[in-house]
Motif scaffolding. Structure first.
Motif, PDB file in Angstrom:
ATOM      1  N   LYS A  29      12.548  12.416   4.108  1.00  0.00           N
ATOM      2  CA  LYS A  29      13.763  12.782   3.386  1.00  0.00           C
ATOM      3  C   LYS A  29      14.868  13.112   4.374  1.00  0.00           C
ATOM      4  O   LYS A  29      14.627  13.276   5.571  1.00  0.00           O
ATOM      5  CB  LYS A  29      13.494  13.972   2.467  1.00  0.00           C
ATOM      6  N   GLY A  30      16.076  13.196   3.860  1.00  0.00           N
ATOM      7  CA  GLY A  30      17.225  13.496   4.707  1.00  0.00           C
ATOM      8  C   GLY A  30      17.430  12.424   5.763  1.00  0.00           C
ATOM      9  O   GLY A  30      17.289  11.230   5.510  1.00  0.00           O
ATOM     10  N   ASN A  31      17.755  12.863   6.970  1.00  0.00           N
ATOM     11  CA  ASN A  31      17.981  11.920   8.067  1.00  0.00           C
ATOM     12  C   ASN A  31      16.711  11.221   8.509  1.00  0.00           C
ATOM     13  O   ASN A  31      16.769  10.207   9.200  1.00  0.00           O
ATOM     14  CB  ASN A  31      18.606  12.639   9.267  1.00  0.00           C
ATOM     15  N   GLY A  32      15.552  11.779   8.135  1.00  0.00           N
ATOM     16  CA  GLY A  32      14.279  11.176   8.548  1.00  0.00           C
ATOM     17  C   GLY A  32      13.704  10.209   7.536  1.00  0.00           C
ATOM     18  O   GLY A  32      12.564   9.766   7.679  1.00  0.00           O
ATOM     19  N   ILE A  33      14.468   9.849   6.509  1.00  0.00           N
ATOM     20  CA  ILE A  33      13.941   8.957   5.487  1.00  0.00           C
ATOM     21  C   ILE A  33      13.738   7.555   6.043  1.00  0.00           C
ATOM     22  O   ILE A  33      14.521   7.074   6.864  1.00  0.00           O
ATOM     23  CB  ILE A  33      14.878   8.929   4.251  1.00  0.00           C
ATOM     24  N   LYS A  34      12.663   6.907   5.638  1.00  0.00           N
ATOM     25  CA  LYS A  34      12.352   5.575   6.143  1.00  0.00           C
ATOM     26  C   LYS A  34      11.581   4.803   5.089  1.00  0.00           C
ATOM     27  O   LYS A  34      11.026   5.375   4.146  1.00  0.00           O
ATOM     28  CB  LYS A  34      11.548   5.674   7.428  1.00  0.00           C
ATOM     29  N   THR A  35      11.557   3.493   5.249  1.00  0.00           N
ATOM     30  CA  THR A  35      10.863   2.611   4.312  1.00  0.00           C
ATOM     31  C   THR A  35       9.732   1.898   5.026  1.00  0.00           C
ATOM     32  O   THR A  35       9.949   1.274   6.073  1.00  0.00           O
ATOM     33  CB  THR A  35      11.837   1.565   3.726  1.00  0.00           C
ATOM     34  N   VAL A  36       8.524   2.004   4.464  1.00  0.00           N
ATOM     35  CA  VAL A  36       7.364   1.307   4.999  1.00  0.00           C
ATOM     36  C   VAL A  36       7.107   0.075   4.133  1.00  0.00           C
ATOM     37  O   VAL A  36       6.988   0.185   2.913  1.00  0.00           O
ATOM     38  CB  VAL A  36       6.116   2.208   5.000  1.00  0.00           C
ATOM     39  N   ILE A  37       7.050  -1.092   4.758  1.00  0.00           N
ATOM     40  CA  ILE A  37       6.707  -2.313   4.019  1.00  0.00           C
ATOM     41  C   ILE A  37       5.191  -2.454   4.075  1.00  0.00           C
ATOM     42  O   ILE A  37       4.615  -2.795   5.110  1.00  0.00           O
ATOM     43  CB  ILE A  37       7.404  -3.544   4.613  1.00  0.00           C
ATOM     44  N   VAL A  38       4.555  -2.179   2.952  1.00  0.00           N
ATOM     45  CA  VAL A  38       3.107  -2.030   2.895  1.00  0.00           C
ATOM     46  C   VAL A  38       2.358  -3.324   3.190  1.00  0.00           C
ATOM     47  O   VAL A  38       1.361  -3.333   3.907  1.00  0.00           O
ATOM     48  CB  VAL A  38       2.693  -1.477   1.509  1.00  0.00           C
ATOM     49  N   ASN A  39       2.836  -4.431   2.648  1.00  0.00           N
ATOM     50  CA  ASN A  39       2.080  -5.688   2.745  1.00  0.00           C
ATOM     51  C   ASN A  39       2.777  -6.739   3.614  1.00  0.00           C
ATOM     52  O   ASN A  39       2.669  -7.931   3.363  1.00  0.00           O
ATOM     53  CB  ASN A  39       1.827  -6.261   1.350  1.00  0.00           C
ATOM     54  N   LEU A  40       3.485  -6.295   4.640  1.00  0.00           N
ATOM     55  CA  LEU A  40       4.228  -7.248   5.462  1.00  0.00           C
ATOM     56  C   LEU A  40       3.300  -8.229   6.182  1.00  0.00           C
ATOM     57  O   LEU A  40       3.637  -9.402   6.348  1.00  0.00           O
ATOM     58  CB  LEU A  40       5.094  -6.506   6.481  1.00  0.00           C
ATOM     59  N   ASN A  41       2.137  -7.750   6.628  1.00  0.00           N
ATOM     60  CA  ASN A  41       1.207  -8.648   7.323  1.00  0.00           C
ATOM     61  C   ASN A  41       0.822  -9.832   6.448  1.00  0.00           C
ATOM     62  O   ASN A  41       0.798 -10.978   6.899  1.00  0.00           O
ATOM     63  CB  ASN A  41      -0.050  -7.885   7.744  1.00  0.00           C
ATOM     64  N   SER A  42       0.524  -9.554   5.182  1.00  0.00           N
ATOM     65  CA  SER A  42       0.118 -10.611   4.260  1.00  0.00           C
ATOM     66  C   SER A  42       1.259 -11.594   4.001  1.00  0.00           C
ATOM     67  O   SER A  42       1.070 -12.812   4.010  1.00  0.00           O
ATOM     68  CB  SER A  42      -0.357  -9.998   2.941  1.00  0.00           C
ATOM     69  N   VAL A  43       2.457 -11.061   3.789  1.00  0.00           N
ATOM     70  CA  VAL A  43       3.610 -11.908   3.510  1.00  0.00           C
ATOM     71  C   VAL A  43       3.923 -12.789   4.719  1.00  0.00           C
ATOM     72  O   VAL A  43       4.148 -13.998   4.597  1.00  0.00           O
ATOM     73  CB  VAL A  43       4.833 -11.053   3.130  1.00  0.00           C
ATOM     74  N   ALA A  44       3.923 -12.185   5.894  1.00  0.00           N
ATOM     75  CA  ALA A  44       4.226 -12.939   7.107  1.00  0.00           C
ATOM     76  C   ALA A  44       3.173 -14.019   7.353  1.00  0.00           C
ATOM     77  O   ALA A  44       3.497 -15.126   7.803  1.00  0.00           O
ATOM     78  CB  ALA A  44       4.301 -11.996   8.303  1.00  0.00           C
ATOM     79  N   ASN A  45       1.927 -13.701   7.063  1.00  0.00           N
ATOM     80  CA  ASN A  45       0.858 -14.685   7.232  1.00  0.00           C
ATOM     81  C   ASN A  45       1.069 -15.879   6.310  1.00  0.00           C
ATOM     82  O   ASN A  45       0.829 -17.034   6.701  1.00  0.00           O
ATOM     83  CB  ASN A  45      -0.499 -14.032   6.954  1.00  0.00           C
ATOM     84  N   SER A  46       1.538 -15.646   5.097  1.00  0.00           N
ATOM     85  CA  SER A  46       1.813 -16.742   4.154  1.00  0.00           C
ATOM     86  C   SER A  46       2.935 -17.635   4.670  1.00  0.00           C
ATOM     87  O   SER A  46       2.980 -18.829   4.355  1.00  0.00           O
ATOM     88  CB  SER A  46       2.185 -16.179   2.775  1.00  0.00           C
ATOM     89  N   LEU A  47       3.844 -17.040   5.446  1.00  0.00           N
ATOM     90  CA  LEU A  47       4.968 -17.795   6.007  1.00  0.00           C
ATOM     91  C   LEU A  47       4.639 -18.387   7.375  1.00  0.00           C
ATOM     92  O   LEU A  47       5.471 -19.092   7.950  1.00  0.00           O
ATOM     93  CB  LEU A  47       6.191 -16.882   6.139  1.00  0.00           C
ATOM     94  N   SER A  48       3.447 -18.062   7.886  1.00  0.00           N
ATOM     95  CA  SER A  48       3.028 -18.507   9.234  1.00  0.00           C
ATOM     96  C   SER A  48       4.008 -18.029  10.301  1.00  0.00           C
ATOM     97  O   SER A  48       4.357 -18.759  11.228  1.00  0.00           O
ATOM     98  CB  SER A  48       2.897 -20.036   9.285  1.00  0.00           C
ATOM     99  N   ARG A  49       4.445 -16.795  10.148  1.00  0.00           N
ATOM    100  CA  ARG A  49       5.343 -16.182  11.106  1.00  0.00           C
ATOM    101  C   ARG A  49       4.824 -14.792  11.468  1.00  0.00           C
ATOM    102  O   ARG A  49       4.201 -14.121  10.639  1.00  0.00           O
ATOM    103  CB  ARG A  49       6.768 -16.054  10.540  1.00  0.00           C
ATOM    104  N   PRO A  50       5.067 -14.328  12.693  1.00  0.00           N
ATOM    105  CA  PRO A  50       4.664 -12.964  13.070  1.00  0.00           C
ATOM    106  C   PRO A  50       5.411 -11.927  12.222  1.00  0.00           C
ATOM    107  O   PRO A  50       6.602 -12.103  11.944  1.00  0.00           O
ATOM    108  CB  PRO A  50       5.072 -12.858  14.544  1.00  0.00           C
ATOM    109  N   PRO A  51       4.748 -10.864  11.822  1.00  0.00           N
ATOM    110  CA  PRO A  51       5.446  -9.812  11.062  1.00  0.00           C
ATOM    111  C   PRO A  51       6.637  -9.231  11.818  1.00  0.00           C
ATOM    112  O   PRO A  51       7.608  -8.803  11.199  1.00  0.00           O
ATOM    113  CB  PRO A  51       4.347  -8.748  10.857  1.00  0.00           C
TER     114      PRO A  51
END
Length: 420
Positions: A29-51
């Motif tokens: 929260k506040g200035n430390g708020i961030k977004t984690v992309i939970v399934n990026l490895n799977s998505v990147a693998n489908s695209l044949s690109r490094p996450p």
């Protein structure tokens, strides 16, 4: 898990190329708020690109710091970003870095040769060029992955050592053997003081504004740049600047005692006065002049440039000078000289800029000018090489918000996750 067509403009339910729909989780929260992309490895693998390609693309497009940590598979972007917005940005990544430009098929392989990126389509055989002006293109060229999508650190280190050795021979000294990575590393950071996204956005937007304002014509210089004139101006440089340009013994001086470093600094300063500001002195011309003096590969040239190519708008000017500096900074020794020149510039020439030290270091780090390892080593110990010891300590004390974040980023993320 729900899937979507890789090309979302294709509505055919039987379209063979699928990927998971992006899922994101907002932490902190506040200035430390961030977004984690939970399934990026799977998505990147489908695209044949490094996450790492995808997370960096998001960071560049959002103007936010993107934290790539393959070791714990936590792909993080500073700030709060919902999944639908990220999915829209992913469409842009797919269009620019995945789809064949001819058949629009995503079955392509990335090929990098001579710093050019091409997409080899396995469906139609077409070879499509990727726009080299895109920021991610630069990242890809510098971070060729191994199988599995992780950065080949050993190869990068070997390339750096080879480059250092080559430049070390030109410089009359051996290249750096530690092979420090002057690149994107495993994570990028931003200052905790103030909004991370806002700071990054401000730096980039203001830099773009400067670029739009300074349309420099290729006219002949209005200043006398003859050898005699340059040497004469070098004699008139302020004593503080002269002392900062010649840090070590062994410089080859001109007949009148003015070193090549003095002459380069004098030329930049004089040309800036003629052209109405240092921002109007072109990178190409600076490089040509350094080469003319035979010091384009010398590490001490970076100490000169750190003091001569910026003014009180240094934070905004760093991105526009990045291309020149990246070409000249080829080793840890160059990085240290650049930081030393910055100490001199802020500590002696423009002490009013002292509060901007964290933002300046952030700019250096973001633009791949100084590596994380060099910044940490610099921050750990004051030095009287470029400024007096009290000024050196003061500069490092001011830099602590940035240095602490750089040192403790991983533990901060773990604590944020535990709070959830």
């Amino acid at each position: 898990m729900a899937t979507v067509n890789i090309r979302r403009d294709v509505s055919d339910p039987f379209y063979r190329y699928k990927m998971e729909r992006l899922q994101s989780k907002i932490e902190g929260k506040g200035n430390g708020i961030k977004t984690v992309i939970v399934n990026l490895n799977s998505v990147a693998n489908s695209l044949s690109r490094p996450p790492s390609y995808v997370i960096k693309y998001f960071g560049f497009e959002l103007g936010a710091q993107a934290n790539a940590k393959p070791s714990d598979e936590r792909w993080i972007i500073n700030g709060a970003h919902d999944a639908p917005k990220l999915q829209d940005y992913l469409d842009g990544f797919i269009s620019k870095f995945v789809l064949c430009k001819k058949c629009k098929n995503p079955e392509t392989d990335v090929n990098i040769k001579d710093e050019k990126i091409t997409l080899d389509c396995k469906a139609c055989g077409q070879r499509s060029d990727v726009d080299p002006r895109l920021k991610l293109s630069t990242f890809i060229v510098r971070n060729t992955p191994t199988k599995g999508g992780k950065k080949d650190k050993a190869s990068k280190k070997a390339r750096r050592e080879q480059k250092n050795q080559k430049n070390g021979e030109k410089d009359g000294s051996p290249g750096d053997s530690n092979g420090s990575e002057n690149g994107d590393g495993d994570e990028e950071v931003a200052l905790e003081a103030g909004s991370d996204d806002e700071l990054t956005r401000r730096i980039k937007s203001e830099a773009q504004a400067i670029e739009a304002e300074k349309e420099i014509e290729d006219d002949e210089w209005a200043v006398d740049v003859s050898e005699e004139a340059v040497k004469a101006r070098a004699k008139e440089l302020p004593d503080d600047l002269k002392r900062s340009l010649v840090i070590e013994d062994g410089d080859e001086d001109g007949a009148d005692g003015a070193s090549s470093y003095d002459q380069l600094g004098s030329w930049i300063i004089s040309t800036a006065e003629e052209k109405g500001g240092v921002a109007n002195v072109g990178d190409v011309d600076i490089y040509k002049k350094a080469k003319e003096f035979g010091i384009e590969s010398k590490h001490k040239t970076l100490a000169v440039l750190a003091q001569a190519i910026f003014d009180d708008k240094i934070v905004k000017q760093i991105p526009s000078r990045a291309a020149l500096l990246q070409k000249l900074i080829t080793s840890e020794r160059h990085e240290k000289a650049f930081l030393g020149g910055t100490e001199r510039f802020v500590g002696k020439d423009r002490p009013e800029l002292l509060p901007q030290i964290p933002a300046i270091l952030l700019g250096y780090y973001q633009e791949d000018l100084v590596s994380e390892e060099t910044l940490k080593a610099w921050g750990a110990k004051a030095s009287k090489k470029y400024v007096d010891i009290s000024t050196s300590k003061k500069i490092r004390k001011t830099a602590q918000p940035f240095l602490e974040w750089l040192e403790n980023a991983e533990s901060d993320e773990e604590e944020s996750s535990d709070e959830e």
